[in-house]
Design a protein around this motif. Sequence first.
Motif, short mmCIF file in Angstrom:
data_model
loop_
_atom_site.label_atom_id
_atom_site.label_comp_id
_atom_site.label_asym_id
_atom_site.label_seq_id
_atom_site.Cartn_x
_atom_site.Cartn_y
_atom_site.Cartn_z
N ASP A 179 -8.56 1.38 -10.89
CA ASP A 179 -7.18 1.05 -10.53
C ASP A 179 -6.29 2.28 -10.68
O ASP A 179 -6.41 3.06 -11.62
N ASN A 180 -5.35 2.42 -9.72
CA ASN A 180 -4.42 3.56 -9.70
C ASN A 180 -3.74 3.80 -11.04
O ASN A 180 -3.49 4.94 -11.43
N VAL A 234 0.84 -1.21 0.00
CA VAL A 234 0.00 0.00 0.00
C VAL A 234 0.87 1.25 0.00
O VAL A 234 0.62 2.22 -0.72
N GLU A 235 1.93 1.24 0.78
CA GLU A 235 2.81 2.40 0.84
C GLU A 235 3.65 2.53 -0.41
O GLU A 235 3.88 3.64 -0.90
N TYR A 246 -9.10 -4.15 -2.85
CA TYR A 246 -8.88 -5.59 -2.72
C TYR A 246 -8.46 -6.19 -4.07
O TYR A 246 -7.55 -7.03 -4.12
N TYR A 247 -9.13 -5.78 -5.13
CA TYR A 247 -8.75 -6.26 -6.46
C TYR A 247 -7.36 -5.75 -6.84
O TYR A 247 -6.57 -6.47 -7.47
N ALA A 248 -7.05 -4.51 -6.47
CA ALA A 248 -5.73 -3.95 -6.77
C ALA A 248 -4.64 -4.78 -6.10
O ALA A 248 -3.60 -5.08 -6.72
N GLY A 281 -0.64 4.69 -1.83
CA GLY A 281 -2.08 4.62 -1.60
C GLY A 281 -2.81 3.90 -2.72
O GLY A 281 -2.26 3.68 -3.80
N LEU A 282 -4.05 3.53 -2.45
CA LEU A 282 -4.88 2.82 -3.41
C LEU A 282 -6.18 3.57 -3.63
O LEU A 282 -6.83 4.00 -2.67
N GLN A 283 -6.56 3.70 -4.88
CA GLN A 283 -7.84 4.32 -5.21
C GLN A 283 -8.97 3.52 -4.57
O GLN A 283 -8.97 2.29 -4.60
N ALA A 284 -9.94 4.20 -3.97
CA ALA A 284 -10.96 3.48 -3.20
C ALA A 284 -12.36 4.04 -3.37
O ALA A 284 -13.18 3.94 -2.46
N GLN A 285 -12.68 4.65 -4.53
CA GLN A 285 -14.05 5.13 -4.72
C GLN A 285 -15.05 4.00 -4.63
O GLN A 285 -16.16 4.18 -4.15
#
Length: 376
Positions: free
Chosen positions: A278-279, A38-39, A53-55, A43-47
């Motif tokens: 996805d980011n 995650v770091e 979780y898929y990322a 960070g992970l896109q989370a809209q």
Amino acid sequence: MPGGSEGSPLLDVRALNRALLARQLLLERVRLPVIEVVERLAGLQAQATNAPYYALWARVEGFRQEQLSELIRDKQVVRMALMRATLHLSSASDALLLRPWLEPVMVRSLKGVYGKQLQGADLEQLAAAGRELLTAEPMTLGEAAQRLGERWPELAADAIAAAVRNRVPLVQVPPRGIWGEGGQAAHTPIEAWLGQPLCREPEAGPLLRRYLAAFGPASVKDMQMWSGMTGIQKIVDGMRSELAVFRDESGHALFDLPEAPRPDADTPVAPRFLGEFDNILLSHADRGRIVDEAVRRRVFTVNGIIRPTILVDGFVAGIWKILSERGRAVLSVEPFAGLAEPVRAALAEEGLRLLRFAEPDAAAYEVSFQAPPARV
């Protein structure tokens, strides 16, 4: 040349693609602690609730949903508005740095959408009241707006909610963000949730270096697109002696960390499935390194949804969705063009792994390929 990149090494689209995949841990899955991933990804896109979780499934070998859910419950990872004033998951320590740095983005976003509705209101007083309310008890923004509306009856509820969301650094508390659990998003200030203060004066340079480590090489416009911040050029100019400088095929200057991976443009890449938002699709002004403009409209919808995608040879080549039919989980794959049989077979194999991850209780699994459109 734009950006003063004359004489800098050229990186074509394929070279940029392979560099991005390497930074995004998509050349091959990694065996690393989830919080470290995650770091590393800044960070992970989370809209969408399940998007992170898929990322992580696409990037971490053997990833299980509970690995992220436990981090959220343990307050090691938080869900809050960060880059571009959109929802992200980040480590708690990163959030304490990023949120104060991104304050101008939150202020500008609020003014752009609700400036007229909030005109004349004392936003500092409103934010202070919202902070006090949500510190005492986490609640939805709708509930907070209803209570605050008793003191500010002249303001619309959605404007009050937006003002509190943008002016107070709020996290969404569990069970929001937990795989398989529903419920509305309840908010509380990050300082109350973590028992720690925000960083008073976060330095932009180290944060931009984090961006380059996750998404580089990148232009100043790319950095601005990722963060939503302005004034990036001046910061990059001050860092220039520390950075490697390249140019893209249009002559724009691309900056990077000298030690960062830049694999050969012909590095083989296995087909992959990426979740929605996805980011990798949202962090550059020039997205040509991952998605061709000709197919972008199939992925980016008019109402702001970023559909789940497949990558073939490292580039977006289709979309997917999971359907449930009487206990059977079906992965429907819609390629944008015909697929060679080895690619189709690899996608089918990877697709079955995706189904087992997403629908572990299904009685049966099927990967279905739709006919590509006559033209995209």
